[in-house]
Design a protein around this motif. Structure first.
Motif, mmCIF file in Angstrom:
data_model
loop_
_atom_site.group_PDB
_atom_site.id
_atom_site.type_symbol
_atom_site.label_atom_id
_atom_site.label_comp_id
_atom_site.label_asym_id
_atom_site.label_seq_id
_atom_site.Cartn_x
_atom_site.Cartn_y
_atom_site.Cartn_z
ATOM 1 N N ALA A 204 -121.308 -28.222 74.544
ATOM 2 C CA ALA A 204 -120.133 -29.052 74.854
ATOM 3 C C ALA A 204 -119.418 -29.517 73.588
ATOM 4 N N THR A 205 -120.096 -29.456 72.442
ATOM 5 C CA THR A 205 -119.449 -29.919 71.203
ATOM 6 C C THR A 205 -118.855 -28.755 70.397
ATOM 7 N N GLN A 206 -119.039 -27.529 70.858
ATOM 8 C CA GLN A 206 -118.581 -26.369 70.077
ATOM 9 C C GLN A 206 -117.147 -25.999 70.470
ATOM 10 N N PRO A 207 -116.367 -25.509 69.526
ATOM 11 C CA PRO A 207 -114.953 -25.225 69.837
ATOM 12 C C PRO A 207 -114.743 -23.860 70.499
ATOM 13 N N PHE A 208 -115.564 -23.534 71.485
ATOM 14 C CA PHE A 208 -115.380 -22.278 72.227
ATOM 15 C C PHE A 208 -115.968 -22.444 73.626
ATOM 16 N N THR A 209 -115.727 -21.423 74.452
ATOM 17 C CA THR A 209 -116.215 -21.482 75.839
ATOM 18 C C THR A 209 -117.445 -20.595 75.982
ATOM 19 N N THR A 210 -118.467 -21.112 76.666
ATOM 20 C CA THR A 210 -119.702 -20.346 76.871
ATOM 21 C C THR A 210 -120.080 -20.429 78.338
ATOM 22 N N THR A 211 -120.672 -19.357 78.834
ATOM 23 C CA THR A 211 -121.254 -19.422 80.178
ATOM 24 C C THR A 211 -122.765 -19.303 80.043
ATOM 25 N N ILE A 212 -123.460 -20.220 80.694
ATOM 26 C CA ILE A 212 -124.920 -20.201 80.664
ATOM 27 C C ILE A 212 -125.440 -20.118 82.093
ATOM 28 N N SER A 213 -126.369 -19.178 82.304
ATOM 29 C CA SER A 213 -126.933 -18.996 83.639
ATOM 30 C C SER A 213 -128.448 -18.889 83.528
ATOM 31 N N GLY A 214 -129.096 -18.514 84.630
ATOM 32 C CA GLY A 214 -130.548 -18.415 84.614
ATOM 33 C C GLY A 214 -131.025 -17.643 85.822
ATOM 34 N N ASP A 215 -132.327 -17.710 86.090
ATOM 35 C CA ASP A 215 -132.869 -16.961 87.230
ATOM 36 C C ASP A 215 -132.543 -17.691 88.544
ATOM 37 N N ALA A 216 -133.003 -17.121 89.660
ATOM 38 C CA ALA A 216 -132.626 -17.680 90.971
ATOM 39 C C ALA A 216 -133.091 -19.130 91.097
ATOM 40 N N SER A 217 -134.284 -19.438 90.578
ATOM 41 C CA SER A 217 -134.794 -20.818 90.690
ATOM 42 C C SER A 217 -133.916 -21.769 89.884
ATOM 43 N N LEU A 218 -133.585 -21.399 88.669
ATOM 44 C CA LEU A 218 -132.773 -22.296 87.827
ATOM 45 C C LEU A 218 -131.375 -22.488 88.419
ATOM 46 N N CYS A 219 -130.850 -21.431 89.054
ATOM 47 C CA CYS A 219 -129.508 -21.540 89.634
ATOM 48 C C CYS A 219 -129.502 -22.335 90.944
ATOM 49 N N ARG A 220 -130.667 -22.832 91.350
ATOM 50 C CA ARG A 220 -130.721 -23.743 92.512
ATOM 51 C C ARG A 220 -130.908 -25.189 92.061
ATOM 52 N N ARG A 221 -131.112 -25.415 90.767
ATOM 53 C CA ARG A 221 -131.470 -26.772 90.314
ATOM 54 C C ARG A 221 -130.216 -27.604 90.001
ATOM 55 N N PRO A 222 -130.283 -28.909 90.232
ATOM 56 C CA PRO A 222 -129.066 -29.742 90.116
ATOM 57 C C PRO A 222 -128.576 -29.879 88.677
ATOM 58 N N MET A 223 -127.299 -29.600 88.470
ATOM 59 C CA MET A 223 -126.709 -29.698 87.131
ATOM 60 C C MET A 223 -125.607 -30.758 87.063
ATOM 61 N N ARG A 224 -125.247 -31.350 88.226
ATOM 62 C CA ARG A 224 -124.203 -32.403 88.174
ATOM 63 C C ARG A 224 -124.644 -33.541 87.274
ATOM 64 N N ARG A 225 -125.957 -33.736 87.186
ATOM 65 C CA ARG A 225 -126.476 -34.827 86.365
ATOM 66 C C ARG A 225 -126.107 -34.675 84.889
ATOM 67 N N ILE A 226 -125.828 -33.433 84.450
ATOM 68 C CA ILE A 226 -125.294 -33.291 83.078
ATOM 69 C C ILE A 226 -123.784 -33.063 83.089
ATOM 70 N N ILE A 227 -123.278 -32.419 84.134
ATOM 71 C CA ILE A 227 -121.842 -32.091 84.166
ATOM 72 C C ILE A 227 -121.012 -33.381 84.143
ATOM 73 N N GLU A 228 -121.437 -34.365 84.961
ATOM 74 C CA GLU A 228 -120.617 -35.583 85.065
ATOM 75 C C GLU A 228 -120.495 -36.326 83.737
ATOM 76 N N PRO A 229 -121.607 -36.674 83.074
ATOM 77 C CA PRO A 229 -121.426 -37.389 81.803
ATOM 78 C C PRO A 229 -120.780 -36.537 80.706
ATOM 79 N N LEU A 230 -121.083 -35.237 80.660
ATOM 80 C CA LEU A 230 -120.441 -34.417 79.613
ATOM 81 C C LEU A 230 -118.934 -34.351 79.851
ATOM 82 N N THR A 231 -118.532 -34.325 81.121
ATOM 83 C CA THR A 231 -117.102 -34.325 81.446
ATOM 84 C C THR A 231 -116.473 -35.652 81.002
#
Ligand code: S3P
Length: 443
Positions: A104-131
């Motif tokens: 979030a601090t780098q001057p470029f865009t990145t996409t980060i993904s993971g396996d099926a289990s990780l893609c089911r885990r809640p990420m709003r808990r980081i998205i909201e404060p980083l936003t």
């Protein structure tokens, strides 16, 4: 891969467990954004930490193995390079959540993904404060990965975590390192403090009081972690020793407690007090685990653990210490099946959003082995002692479920099959080999 576990009579011996997974992720990431070289001894060998390593390499960080050390050439807080493709965090929540704070601090865009289990885990808990700090992040409609993070100039944040999570806390501290202004993170309950300890070890001035962690971006004492955006470049060399992972040791502690005439010595285990509530609850259940050779001089306390078979009784496990044994609850549940009376585990609904729904996975597999178990929304009630029967166990691809039921299999009256047992490699490559070694000694 299926692994078969045959009940031994007893287990004995001396062993070491792999380096701490949580500390390893942090040492690599902080090494990557420090100025100068970080040398890490005892990096965790598991797949999760490999995921962090390969993401950082894709971000332009040089990381090499040299004579048993992992050597990271830091790029500075704002010095990472845009990766050519998607970053793959595999099964690792720590990789995704912690690294997102840096991305979030780098001057470029990145996409980060993971396996099926990780893609089911809640990420709003980081998205909201980083936003709130100024990043733009897109995710699936349900708030899960893949995450596309458009980073840049962030503002510091004063944030109270809605859930006690060391991953979210660390994500925000990492983002705060590259943000303008002060960042203060307040946690509702104390969680593992490896990030804070490593930051201090690397020369960063941060304040901690009453559950608040305050990053001081203008600190003139900042040395290894230098705010290149503020023009202070002071290269340094940091040497980080990673102690044995307490969470991995817990499986063997439990095995020795449960099998008659057992005795194990587990050497050089990290005993950070924000990680060892398992020892306190095991003691309350009747276990006497000896702590020997304490070395406190390091930034993380380290010691040997000596454990012998002991009869156990049920206990109530709930409240503010839950985050400090959250990863040990699967193996505590196995202990509970052999303890006299009822063990109640409450306030642990976070277990439902780990690598698997660990409450459901424990209830299902424990019942398959004949244990008396009641599933609650936020925990389990287990009544013991019960004779366990060999069964076909579903690991749900979750390393801690696979290892916990391997230990349960040692207690059963017939062989147990663990489906998908190879997932133990996520945190503990060599787990089944060590288990066989210490079992064989008794035969
Ligand atoms: C971890 C924090 C915990 C823990 C996980 C590792 C870390 O997760 O369960 O295995 O390294 O910070 P949460 O932050 O989601 O509680």
């Amino acid at each position: 891969m299926n692994t078969f576990v045959f009940p031994p009579h007893t287990i004995r011996g001396r062993l070491t467990v792999p380096g701490d997974k949580s500390i390893s992720h942090r040492a690599l990431m902080l090494g990557a954004i420090a100025e100068g070289e970080t040398r890490i001894r005892g990096l965790a060998p598991g797949e999760d930490v490999r995921s962090t390593l390969s993401c950082l390499r894709q971000l332009g960080v040089s990381i090499q193995e040299q004579k048993g050390e992992t050597v990271v050439q830091g790029c500075g807080v704002a010095g990472l390079q845009k990766p050519a493709g998607l970053l793959d965090a595999g099964n690792s929540g720590s990789t995704m959540r912690l690294l997102s704070g840096i991305l979030a601090t780098q001057p470029f865009t990145t996409t980060i993904s993971g396996d099926a289990s990780l893609c089911r885990r809640p990420m709003r808990r980081i998205i909201e404060p980083l936003t709130q700090m100024g990043a733009t992040i897109t995710a699936q409609a349900n708030g899960c990965a893949p995450l596309t993070i458009c980073g840049g100039k962030l503002r510091g944040i004063h944030y109270t975590l809605p859930v006690a999570s060391a991953q979210v806390k660390s994500c925000l501290l990492f983002a705060g390192l590259g943000a303008e202004g002060e960042t203060v993170v307040e946690e509702p309950l104390p969680t593992r403090d490896h990030t804070e300890r490593l930051l201090r070890k690397m020369g960063y001035d941060l304040q901690m009081a009453n559950g608040k962690i305050r990053l001081m971006p203008d600190s003139s004492t900042s040395s290894a972690l230098v705010h290149s955006i503020r023009g202070r470049l002071r290269p340094s060399i940091a040497s980080v020793f990673v102690p044995g992972d307490f969470s991995s040791a817990a499986f063997f502690l439990a095995a020795a407690l449960l099998l008659p005439e057992s005795e194990l010595i587990i050497e050089s285990v990290g005993l950070n007090p924000t990680r060892t509530a398992f020892l306190d609850f095991a003691k309350e259940m009747g276990a006497a685990i000896e702590i020997a050779n304490i070395k406190n001089e390091s930034y993380e306390p380290v010691a040997d653990l000596v454990v012998r078979h002991q009869p156990l009784h049920g206990v109530n496990i709930s409240g503010k210490r839950i985050p400090q044994l959250i990863d040990e609850i699967p193996i505590l549940a196995i202990l509970a099946t052999q303890a006299e009376g009822e063990t109640r585990i409450r306030d642990a609904k976070e277990l439902r959003v780990k690598e698997s729904d660990r409450i459901a996975a424990l209830a299902y597999n424990l019942r398959a082995m004949g244990a008396t178990v009641e599933e609650l929304p936020d925990g389990l009630v287990i009544t013991g002692p019960t004779r366990l029967h060999g069964a076909e166990i579903d690991s749900y691809g979750d390393h801690r479920i696979a290892m916990a039921f391997a230990i349960a299999g040692l207690l059963a009256d017939s062989p147990t099959t663990i489906r998908g047992a190879e997932c133990a490699d996520i945190s503990f490559p060599g787990f089944f080999e060590i288990l066989r070694d210490v079992s064989r000694l008794a035969r």
